[in-house]
Design a protein around this motif. Structure first.
Motif, PDB file in Angstrom:
ATOM      1  N   ASP A  20       0.725  -1.343  -0.132  1.00 13.48           N
ATOM      2  CA  ASP A  20      -0.026   0.247  -0.148  1.00 13.48           C
ATOM      3  C   ASP A  20       0.832   1.009   0.282  1.00 13.48           C
ATOM      4  N   LEU A  21       1.819   1.559   1.020  1.00 13.87           N
ATOM      5  CA  LEU A  21       2.927   2.383   1.036  1.00 13.87           C
ATOM      6  C   LEU A  21       3.469   2.609  -0.423  1.00 13.87           C
ATOM      7  N   MET A  22       4.459   1.104  -0.732  1.00 15.90           N
ATOM      8  CA  MET A  22       5.109   1.809  -2.347  1.00 15.90           C
ATOM      9  C   MET A  22       3.564   1.810  -3.169  1.00 15.90           C
ATOM     10  N   THR A  23       2.432   1.761  -3.261  1.00 16.96           N
ATOM     11  CA  THR A  23       1.317   2.764  -4.655  1.00 16.96           C
ATOM     12  C   THR A  23       1.007   4.161  -4.076  1.00 16.96           C
ATOM     13  N   GLN A  24       0.688   4.628  -2.716  1.00 12.13           N
ATOM     14  CA  GLN A  24       0.747   5.300  -2.638  1.00 12.13           C
ATOM     15  C   GLN A  24       2.350   6.140  -3.425  1.00 12.13           C
ATOM     16  N   ALA A  25       3.408   5.895  -3.114  1.00 14.08           N
ATOM     17  CA  ALA A  25       4.586   6.760  -3.119  1.00 14.08           C
ATOM     18  C   ALA A  25       4.776   7.123  -4.466  1.00 14.08           C
ATOM     19  N   GLU A  39       2.034   9.446  -5.330  1.00 13.42           N
ATOM     20  CA  GLU A  39       2.515  11.036  -5.296  1.00 13.42           C
ATOM     21  C   GLU A  39       4.143  10.690  -5.851  1.00 13.42           C
ATOM     22  N   GLU A  40       4.857  10.092  -6.173  1.00  6.75           N
ATOM     23  CA  GLU A  40       5.781  10.560  -7.300  1.00  6.75           C
ATOM     24  C   GLU A  40       5.133  11.171  -8.710  1.00  6.75           C
ATOM     25  N   HIS A  41       3.568  10.149  -9.203  1.00  8.42           N
ATOM     26  CA  HIS A  41       3.535  10.519 -10.640  1.00  8.42           C
ATOM     27  C   HIS A  41       3.001  12.011 -10.384  1.00  8.42           C
ATOM     28  N   HIS A  42       2.153  12.572  -8.719  1.00  9.63           N
ATOM     29  CA  HIS A  42       1.799  13.419  -8.567  1.00  9.63           C
ATOM     30  C   HIS A  42       3.234  14.795  -8.682  1.00  9.63           C
ATOM     31  N   LYS A  43       4.245  14.272  -8.208  1.00  7.98           N
ATOM     32  CA  LYS A  43       4.848  15.710  -8.279  1.00  7.98           C
ATOM     33  C   LYS A  43       5.812  15.720  -8.996  1.00  7.98           C
ATOM     34  N   THR A  44       5.761  14.299 -10.618  1.00 14.81           N
ATOM     35  CA  THR A  44       6.040  14.722 -11.237  1.00 14.81           C
ATOM     36  C   THR A  44       5.537  15.698 -12.338  1.00 14.81           C
ATOM     37  N   ASN A  45       4.383  14.835 -12.224  1.00 11.68           N
ATOM     38  CA  ASN A  45       3.399  16.236 -13.007  1.00 11.68           C
ATOM     39  C   ASN A  45       3.450  17.568 -12.791  1.00 11.68           C
ATOM     40  N   ASP A  46       3.495  18.090 -11.453  1.00  4.03           N
ATOM     41  CA  ASP A  46       3.742  19.172 -11.180  1.00  4.03           C
ATOM     42  C   ASP A  46       4.589  20.029 -11.933  1.00  4.03           C
ATOM     43  N   VAL A  47       6.123  19.208 -11.227  1.00  7.16           N
ATOM     44  CA  VAL A  47       6.919  19.604 -11.880  1.00  7.16           C
ATOM     45  C   VAL A  47       6.638  19.765 -13.649  1.00  7.16           C
ATOM     46  N   GLU A  48       6.399  18.965 -13.951  1.00 15.21           N
ATOM     47  CA  GLU A  48       6.096  19.799 -15.389  1.00 15.21           C
ATOM     48  C   GLU A  48       5.113  20.651 -15.834  1.00 15.21           C
ATOM     49  N   GLU A  49       3.979  20.859 -15.261  1.00 17.62           N
ATOM     50  CA  GLU A  49       3.275  22.091 -15.142  1.00 17.62           C
ATOM     51  C   GLU A  49       3.942  23.479 -14.649  1.00 17.62           C
ATOM     52  N   ARG A  50       4.780  23.054 -14.275  1.00 17.94           N
ATOM     53  CA  ARG A  50       5.721  24.252 -13.285  1.00 17.94           C
ATOM     54  C   ARG A  50       6.322  24.401 -14.945  1.00 17.94           C
ATOM     55  N   THR A  51       7.367  23.977 -14.861  1.00 25.32           N
ATOM     56  CA  THR A  51       8.362  23.986 -15.913  1.00 25.32           C
ATOM     57  C   THR A  51       7.797  24.667 -17.645  1.00 25.32           C
ATOM     58  N   SER A  52       6.156  23.940 -17.769  1.00 23.86           N
ATOM     59  CA  SER A  52       5.267  24.366 -18.820  1.00 23.86           C
ATOM     60  C   SER A  52       4.882  25.820 -18.849  1.00 23.86           C
ATOM     61  N   LEU A  53       4.567  26.338 -17.490  1.00 21.20           N
ATOM     62  CA  LEU A  53       4.064  27.934 -17.311  1.00 21.20           C
ATOM     63  C   LEU A  53       5.081  28.356 -18.220  1.00 21.20           C
TER      64      LEU A  53
END
Length: 79
Positions: free
Chosen positions: A54-59, A62-76
């Motif tokens: 479960d923790l690995m799935t959550q991680a 979260e890693e997927h969300h962090k990657t998307n946040d970084v991509e969104e910030r760099t594309s702004l």
């Protein structure tokens, strides 16, 4: 002295039988306790594996969300 031989042997036999029965009983009790503890540990290990999964799935989420946040910030557009 010769007459006490069979009685002494019977007494010794009775003591040995009692001792062996007591040892067998203790052995069975300990065996039962060990098996019970092993079953408990198996259950705990299963729970631990589930929690780790479960923790690995959550991680991973979260890693997927962090990657998307970084991509969104760099594309702004930059100001």
């Amino acid at each position: 002295m010769a007459g006490s031989g069979p009685t002494a042997a019977q007494d010794l036999t009775a003591v040995m039988e009692t001792t062996m029965q007591a040892l067998q009983s203790k052995f069975q009790d300990l065996s039962g306790q060990i098996i019970s503890k092993m079953d408990e540990m198996g259950t705990r290990i299963d729970d631990l594996e589930k929690n780790v999964a479960d923790l690995m799935t959550q991680a991973g989420m979260e890693e997927h969300h962090k990657t998307n946040d970084v991509e969104e910030r760099t594309s702004l557009p930059k100001h």
